[in-house]
Design a protein around this motif. Structure first.
Motif, PDB file in Angstrom:
ATOM      1  N   ILE A 240       0.920  -1.282  -0.084  1.00 48.33           N
ATOM      2  CA  ILE A 240      -0.030   0.023   0.100  1.00 48.33           C
ATOM      3  C   ILE A 240       0.920   1.155  -0.020  1.00 48.33           C
ATOM      4  O   ILE A 240       1.910   1.277   0.964  1.00 48.33           O
ATOM      5  N   ASP A 241       0.582   1.979  -0.880  1.00 52.10           N
ATOM      6  CA  ASP A 241       1.373   3.480  -1.127  1.00 52.10           C
ATOM      7  C   ASP A 241       0.440   4.516  -1.577  1.00 52.10           C
ATOM      8  O   ASP A 241      -0.527   4.256  -2.345  1.00 52.10           O
ATOM      9  N   LEU A 242       0.612   5.728  -0.764  1.00 44.36           N
ATOM     10  CA  LEU A 242      -0.265   6.786  -1.016  1.00 44.36           C
ATOM     11  C   LEU A 242      -0.113   7.296  -2.534  1.00 44.36           C
ATOM     12  O   LEU A 242      -0.822   8.201  -2.988  1.00 44.36           O
ATOM     13  N   SER A 243       0.935   7.364  -2.924  1.00 42.58           N
ATOM     14  CA  SER A 243       1.562   7.859  -4.252  1.00 42.58           C
ATOM     15  C   SER A 243       1.092   7.011  -5.128  1.00 42.58           C
ATOM     16  O   SER A 243       1.615   5.964  -5.662  1.00 42.58           O
ATOM     17  N   SER A 244       0.052   7.536  -6.157  1.00 40.22           N
ATOM     18  CA  SER A 244      -0.390   6.912  -7.496  1.00 40.22           C
ATOM     19  C   SER A 244       0.752   6.666  -8.398  1.00 40.22           C
ATOM     20  O   SER A 244       0.776   5.756  -9.212  1.00 40.22           O
ATOM     21  N   ASN A 245       1.872   7.703  -8.517  1.00 42.99           N
ATOM     22  CA  ASN A 245       2.884   7.456  -9.320  1.00 42.99           C
ATOM     23  C   ASN A 245       3.549   6.433  -9.051  1.00 42.99           C
ATOM     24  O   ASN A 245       4.196   5.621  -9.713  1.00 42.99           O
ATOM     25  N   MET A 246       3.971   6.030  -7.515  1.00 47.15           N
ATOM     26  CA  MET A 246       4.633   4.990  -7.073  1.00 47.15           C
ATOM     27  C   MET A 246       4.101   3.462  -7.639  1.00 47.15           C
ATOM     28  O   MET A 246       4.499   2.892  -8.234  1.00 47.15           O
ATOM     29  N   ILE A 247       2.827   3.702  -7.318  1.00 53.47           N
ATOM     30  CA  ILE A 247       1.711   2.226  -7.625  1.00 53.47           C
ATOM     31  C   ILE A 247       1.652   2.086  -9.189  1.00 53.47           C
ATOM     32  O   ILE A 247       2.091   0.972  -9.790  1.00 53.47           O
ATOM     33  N   LYS A 248       1.794   3.068 -10.064  1.00 50.43           N
ATOM     34  CA  LYS A 248       1.690   3.043 -11.413  1.00 50.43           C
ATOM     35  C   LYS A 248       2.876   2.390 -11.890  1.00 50.43           C
ATOM     36  O   LYS A 248       2.951   1.333 -12.833  1.00 50.43           O
ATOM     37  N   MET A 249       4.216   2.730 -11.395  1.00 51.30           N
ATOM     38  CA  MET A 249       5.415   2.304 -11.707  1.00 51.30           C
ATOM     39  C   MET A 249       5.632   0.996 -11.325  1.00 51.30           C
ATOM     40  O   MET A 249       6.205   0.060 -11.896  1.00 51.30           O
ATOM     41  N   ALA A 250       5.174   0.812 -10.109  1.00 51.11           N
ATOM     42  CA  ALA A 250       5.417  -0.424  -9.467  1.00 51.11           C
ATOM     43  C   ALA A 250       4.643  -1.440 -10.199  1.00 51.11           C
ATOM     44  O   ALA A 250       5.371  -2.674 -10.442  1.00 51.11           O
ATOM     45  N   LEU A 251       3.520  -1.440 -10.880  1.00 57.91           N
ATOM     46  CA  LEU A 251       2.753  -2.442 -11.730  1.00 57.91           C
ATOM     47  C   LEU A 251       3.472  -2.674 -12.943  1.00 57.91           C
ATOM     48  O   LEU A 251       3.779  -3.888 -13.456  1.00 57.91           O
ATOM     49  N   ASP A 252       4.250  -1.651 -13.509  1.00 60.21           N
ATOM     50  CA  ASP A 252       5.384  -1.862 -14.589  1.00 60.21           C
ATOM     51  C   ASP A 252       6.514  -2.667 -14.300  1.00 60.21           C
ATOM     52  O   ASP A 252       6.926  -3.688 -15.150  1.00 60.21           O
TER      53      ASP A 252
END
Length: 493
Positions: free
Chosen positions: A308-320
């Motif tokens: 879980i992370d509050l930054s949507s930028n982080m999670i978008k990159m994490a999925l990649d």
């Protein structure tokens, strides 16, 4: 919506409602197999709505209507395709607590603050931007204070494989929906929406390698002051400032591929070794960034990790990055969410792990109590975090902490809060000496790879990064900034 656009939508769904089947509803020839996994997954994300009033938007033929009616006091099932609502009524009218409404939701009116929970599945993508924003305003007014809104949309591209002619659907970026609800307040400015969590639907990742089916759970809350000029929320603050996409790539460059926390793989190996992970265990990674630690734990120890992370930028990159390293949703699941607001069932996790994240949270004790509740008896907690020295701090250090939105504590004070939250076998270690050594190595490596940074970024980015690391090193050497490692356990009984 202009008449011609509305007619295009009506024509589109008339084309795909001739049989009123699940294949038509999902626009996918594999719908019956998909729905076996997708439907229970979606239901698992919903809040507790037992005995409450629920509005279901885009109810269709009733894939979710019966499930909602089993728990709710009353369900208002709405769809603008009459054939779908007729089929829904035929299947579910015996339930007795459902009102079936064939209507265009953009023209509907429901009394203010009369609804506890609103469920919307594949609806907003059939509306223009102005309509979506206006509808968010309506939904906000319909909900009671603390009421919740669940949304599921197809983002970026078509997901279903069913052949179709003209397709008037708006496949937006997830960030567009976030901008809609973040910009919204009630007429008097008192209420708005807070994000509880957002994530990609795991069934579509597993079955179709598609992370563009996205869900959000929002809550109607009283609005608080913005954390900084020009931003709407803490998520907005992080994504626009500290964790912009470029900043994340710079952090990853200095820490190593897939990592954005101190020491990268080296400290991850050291700290994870303290946890004695076993195959089949469940791990919650709070503020897991772009996934480095989660990938390491899943691949090397056979655990399943929820990030879980509050930054949507982080999670978008994490999925990649998950696709890059070959980590599927059976190994690592990612959520955009606020750990202080997200609710998991009690005793869900064997281990909770967090690296240099809780520094953003003011009320650490309340968070620690939540984490304690999520752990199984005997579960383990491991945290590394930025800390400060006790006593008086310089104006320069105070300005740095304020600008970053940090809430720092001395390591011993940090550990005492874990004690107070109920944890046992608490170990609080001041790891500042190790932190300083890591900073020294990272600065040296960055200076050695200067040309490489210039190729991937630019000279200004390189200079800003290096200056930031040297400033951090100076704060550590002055004794003001510290780094702590904390281990604790939940009692076995």
């Amino acid at each position: 919506m202009p008449a011609d656009t509305r007619q295009a939508m009506l024509d589109y769904w008339k084309e795909h409602s001739k049989e009123a089947s699940v294949q038509e509803m999902m626009l996918d020839t594999c719908a019956e197999e998909l729905t076996k996994e997708e439907l229970p997954e979606i239901l698992s994300y919903l809040p507790d709505f037992r005995g409450k009033t629920v509005v279901e938007l885009g109810a269709g033929i009733g894939r979710f209507t019966a499930e909602l009616a089993r728990k709710a006091k009353k369900v208002i099932a709405v769809d603008f395709i009459e054939d779908f609502i007729r089929q829904n009524m035929k299947s579910n009218q015996q339930t007795g607590n459902i009102d079936f409404v064939a209507a265009d939701v953009t023209r509907m009116n429901i009394p203010s603050e009369s609804v506890d929970f609103i469920f919307s599945n594949w609806l907003l993508m059939y509306m223009e931007d102005k309509e979506v924003l206006a509808l968010f305003g309506k939904l906000l007014s319909w909900l009671k204070p603390r009421g919740q809104l669940f949304i599921r949309e197809s983002c970026r591209c078509q997901s279903g494989n069913k052949t179709r002619g003209a397709n008037p659907t708006f496949y937006r970026e997830p960030e567009q929906y976030e901008a809609f609800y973040e910009s919204l307040t009630s007429p008097c400015g008192l209420y708005g929406f807070n994000l509880l969590f957002s994530k990609a639907v795991q069934t579509y990742i597993k079955r179709k390698n598609n992370n563009n089916q996205v869900v959000w759970l929002l809550q109607k809350v009283k609005k608080i002051d913005s954390p900084a000029p020009g931003v709407q929320s803490w998520q907005d603050f992080l994504d626009k400032q500290q964790y912009s996409t470029r900043s994340i790539l710079l952090y990853e460059k200095i820490f190593g591929r897939t990592f954005v926390s101190t020491g990268g793989l080296e400290t991850t190996e050291e700290f994870v070794d303290m946890l004695n992970l076993c195959p089949g265990q469940s791990v919650l990674d709070v503020g897991g960034g772009i996934g480095g630690s989660a990938f390491y734990m899943a691949k090397n120890f056979g655990v399943k990790v929820t990030v879980i992370d509050l930054s949507s930028n982080m999670i978008k990159m994490a999925l990649d990055r998950a696709q890059e390293v070959g980590c599927g949703p059976d190994e690592v699941v990612f959520e955009v969410g606020d750990a202080t607001k997200r609710e998991y069932p009690a005793e869900s996790f064997d281990v909770i792990y967090s690296r240099d994240v809780i520094l953003h949270i003011a009320d650490k004790l309340s968070l620690f109590k939540k984490l304690y509740n999520y752990l199984k008896p005997g579960g383990k907690l491991l945290i590394s975090d930025y800390c400060c020295s006790p006593g008086i701090h310089s104006e320069e250090f105070k300005a740095y902490v304020k600008q970053r939105g940090y809430y720092l504590l001395p390591p011993l004070t940090y550990g005492k809060l874990l004690d107070k939250a109920g944890f046992v076998n608490v170990v609080s270690e001041d790891r500042t000496e190790q932190f300083e050594d890591i900073l020294r190595k990272e600065i040296k490596r960055t200076e050695r790879n200067k040309e490489e940074y210039f190729k991937e970024f630019d000279e200004d980015c390189y200079k800003d990064l290096l200056d930031g690391w040297k400033d951090k090193q100076s704060r550590v050497q002055r004794g003001e900034q510290r780094w702590g490692l904390f281990y604790a356990e939940k009692p076995t009984a």
